[in-house]
Design a protein around this motif. Structure first.
Motif, PDB file in Angstrom:
ATOM      1  N   TYR A   1      18.328  38.805  20.459  1.00 40.28           N
ATOM      2  CA  TYR A   1      19.273  39.415  21.403  1.00 40.28           C
ATOM      3  C   TYR A   1      19.148  40.939  21.372  1.00 40.28           C
ATOM      4  CZ  TYR A   1      21.358  34.771  21.490  1.00 40.28           C
ATOM      5  OH  TYR A   1      21.554  33.413  21.631  1.00 40.28           O
TER       6      TYR A   1
ATOM      7  N   GLU B   1      15.920  41.793  23.260  1.00 43.77           N
ATOM      8  CA  GLU B   1      16.106  41.643  24.705  1.00 43.77           C
ATOM      9  C   GLU B   1      16.908  42.817  25.266  1.00 43.77           C
ATOM     10  OE1 GLU B   1      15.863  40.292  28.525  1.00 43.77           O
ATOM     11  OE2 GLU B   1      14.810  39.452  26.779  1.00 43.77           O
ATOM     12  N   ALA B   2      17.933  43.252  24.543  1.00 43.65           N
ATOM     13  CA  ALA B   2      18.726  44.398  25.001  1.00 43.65           C
ATOM     14  C   ALA B   2      17.856  45.642  25.117  1.00 43.65           C
ATOM     15  CB  ALA B   2      19.888  44.649  24.037  1.00 43.65           C
TER      16      ALA B   2
ATOM     17  N   GLN C   1      15.471  45.353  28.159  1.00 40.02           N
ATOM     18  CA  GLN C   1      16.156  45.577  29.428  1.00 40.02           C
ATOM     19  C   GLN C   1      16.428  47.058  29.660  1.00 40.02           C
ATOM     20  OE1 GLN C   1      19.600  43.061  29.919  1.00 40.02           O
ATOM     21  NE2 GLN C   1      18.484  41.185  29.481  1.00 40.02           N
TER      22      GLN C   1
ATOM     23  N   ILE D   1      18.543  49.488  17.578  1.00 35.09           N
ATOM     24  CA  ILE D   1      19.330  48.306  17.932  1.00 35.09           C
ATOM     25  C   ILE D   1      19.058  47.208  16.905  1.00 35.09           C
ATOM     26  CG2 ILE D   1      19.896  46.625  19.717  1.00 35.09           C
ATOM     27  CD1 ILE D   1      18.855  48.484  21.807  1.00 35.09           C
TER      28      ILE D   1
ATOM     29  N   THR E   1      28.166  44.283  25.555  1.00 32.83           N
ATOM     30  CA  THR E   1      27.419  44.870  26.664  1.00 32.83           C
ATOM     31  C   THR E   1      26.896  46.216  26.188  1.00 32.83           C
ATOM     32  OG1 THR E   1      29.289  46.063  27.636  1.00 32.83           O
ATOM     33  CG2 THR E   1      28.936  43.774  28.370  1.00 32.83           C
ATOM     34  N   LEU E   2      25.845  46.698  26.837  1.00 33.59           N
ATOM     35  CA  LEU E   2      25.263  47.974  26.426  1.00 33.59           C
ATOM     36  C   LEU E   2      24.598  48.636  27.620  1.00 33.59           C
ATOM     37  CD1 LEU E   2      24.462  49.982  24.185  1.00 33.59           C
ATOM     38  CD2 LEU E   2      22.427  48.576  23.778  1.00 33.59           C
ATOM     39  N   GLN E   3      25.015  49.858  27.913  1.00 29.31           N
ATOM     40  CA  GLN E   3      24.388  50.663  28.961  1.00 29.31           C
ATOM     41  C   GLN E   3      24.104  52.057  28.389  1.00 29.31           C
ATOM     42  OE1 GLN E   3      27.677  49.286  29.944  1.00 29.31           O
ATOM     43  NE2 GLN E   3      26.599  47.402  30.464  1.00 29.31           N
TER      44      GLN E   3
ATOM     45  N   ALA F   1      29.375  50.827  25.473  1.00 29.85           N
ATOM     46  CA  ALA F   1      29.329  49.434  25.042  1.00 29.85           C
ATOM     47  C   ALA F   1      30.727  48.832  25.072  1.00 29.85           C
ATOM     48  CB  ALA F   1      28.749  49.337  23.631  1.00 29.85           C
TER      49      ALA F   1
ATOM     50  N   VAL G   1      24.253  44.296  18.329  1.00 31.16           N
ATOM     51  CA  VAL G   1      24.683  43.529  19.498  1.00 31.16           C
ATOM     52  C   VAL G   1      24.957  42.083  19.101  1.00 31.16           C
ATOM     53  CG1 VAL G   1      23.381  45.021  21.059  1.00 31.16           C
ATOM     54  CG2 VAL G   1      22.308  42.948  20.181  1.00 31.16           C
TER      55      VAL G   1
ATOM     56  N   ILE H   1      25.447  39.132  24.487  1.00 27.04           N
ATOM     57  CA  ILE H   1      25.028  40.255  25.310  1.00 27.04           C
ATOM     58  C   ILE H   1      23.994  39.865  26.361  1.00 27.04           C
ATOM     59  CG2 ILE H   1      23.160  41.011  23.766  1.00 27.04           C
ATOM     60  CD1 ILE H   1      24.089  43.917  24.413  1.00 27.04           C
ATOM     61  N   ASN H   2      23.197  38.844  26.114  1.00 30.29           N
ATOM     62  CA  ASN H   2      22.143  38.467  27.054  1.00 30.29           C
ATOM     63  C   ASN H   2      21.581  37.099  26.683  1.00 30.29           C
ATOM     64  OD1 ASN H   2      20.184  38.866  24.911  1.00 30.29           O
ATOM     65  ND2 ASN H   2      20.303  41.064  25.325  1.00 30.29           N
TER      66      ASN H   2
END
Length: 263
Positions: free
Chosen positions: A39, A42-43, A46, A119, A150-152, A160, A181, A185-186
């Motif tokens: 995860y 993947e974060a 992305q 991460i 969530t993470l941006q 987050a 995370v 999250i994904n």
């Protein structure tokens, strides 16, 4: 953007776990990439893809610490899409607890230089301590955000969301930072044929303690803050208690639960 993802080679949960040697360290013969670290990877992928991927100079570096076999966690990460891999491997690392592990990983991150974001997963599926992200942030002097759902990232800040049982909170932090995370999250991608072939052309750098400037006495069993003093096999399961209903089954059940201090 330069993102480092910590990935761990952990015993496969499909097999029984065993401890070895005087230090009672985990037997890692049957091991895989920790599911929870997928995860985190993947974060990172992305975030990098949203910024144009590797062609735009974005890097996702999979960093793993462990014996020779731990390189397989790095290889799986490259197949999923990481741009390069780093394997921290040194005999002196054997038996490191969370404190010694975070010391070595912090030195490895410093060695990589100019990292924007680290991460991690919410925990490893073997030790399940969830200690490494916070300890790593302390050692590197960076802000931390743990258990992000969530993470941006926008410019030089990350945002987050952290979900608790009865509420959610949104937090922000400047970069560089450490983020762990959750598995909410994904949905991690599976390595496809193209990714598996592409991984063969990606580089994996192997680092020793000397490469990152860590004294062997500060890690491993000698440098750990905690030790396992004894361990024994879990006893086999015994037959359960059968209550035959002769009109007083309810009373017998209550008596049994009370005797087990469950009431």
């Amino acid at each position: 953007m330069k993102i480092v993802v910590l990935v761990k080679h952990v015993p496969d949960a499909q097999f029984d776990r065993h401890l070895n040697g005087e230090g009672h360290t985990t037997d890692r013969d049957e091991s895989i990439l920790s599911e929870l670290d997928e995860y985190a990877l993947e974060a990172a992928l992305q975030l990098a893809e949203a910024r144009g991927g590797s062609k735009a100079g974005n890097q996702v570096i999979a960093l793993s610490m462990g014996p020779a076999g731990a390189v397989n966690a790095v290889k799986k990460s490259l197949q999923m899409g990481a741009t390069e891999g780093v394997h921290l491997s040194d005999g002196a690392l054997a038996g490191s607890d969370a404190a010694a592990t975070s010391l070595a990983l912090a030195a490895a991150v410093r060695h990589l230089g100019n990292v924007d974001l680290v991460i991690t997963g919410m925990a490893s599926t073997d030790g399940e301590t969830s200690l490494i992200p916070a300890q790593l942030a302390e050692r590197l002097g960076l802000p931390q955000v743990t258990f992000a759902s969530t993470l941006q990232v926008d410019g030089g800040r990350l945002t987050a969301r952290r979900d608790a049982d009865t509420y959610s909170e949104t937090v922000e932090a400047p970069l560089p930072a450490i983020v762990s995370v959750t598995d909410q999250i994904n949905e991690p991608r599976y390595p496809n044929f193209k990714g598996i072939i592409a991984a063969k052309r990606k580089s994996i750098t192997t680092l020793s303690l000397a490469d990152i400037g860590v004294d062997p006495s500060d890690v491993g069993l000698a440098g750990s803050w905690t030790t396992v003093t004894s361990a024994e096999q879990r006893p086999p399961r015994t037959a359960g208690t059968i209550i035959t209903d002769e009109g007083d089954a309810g009373i017998k059940l209550v008596d049994f639960l009370a005797a087990q201090k469950l009431l």
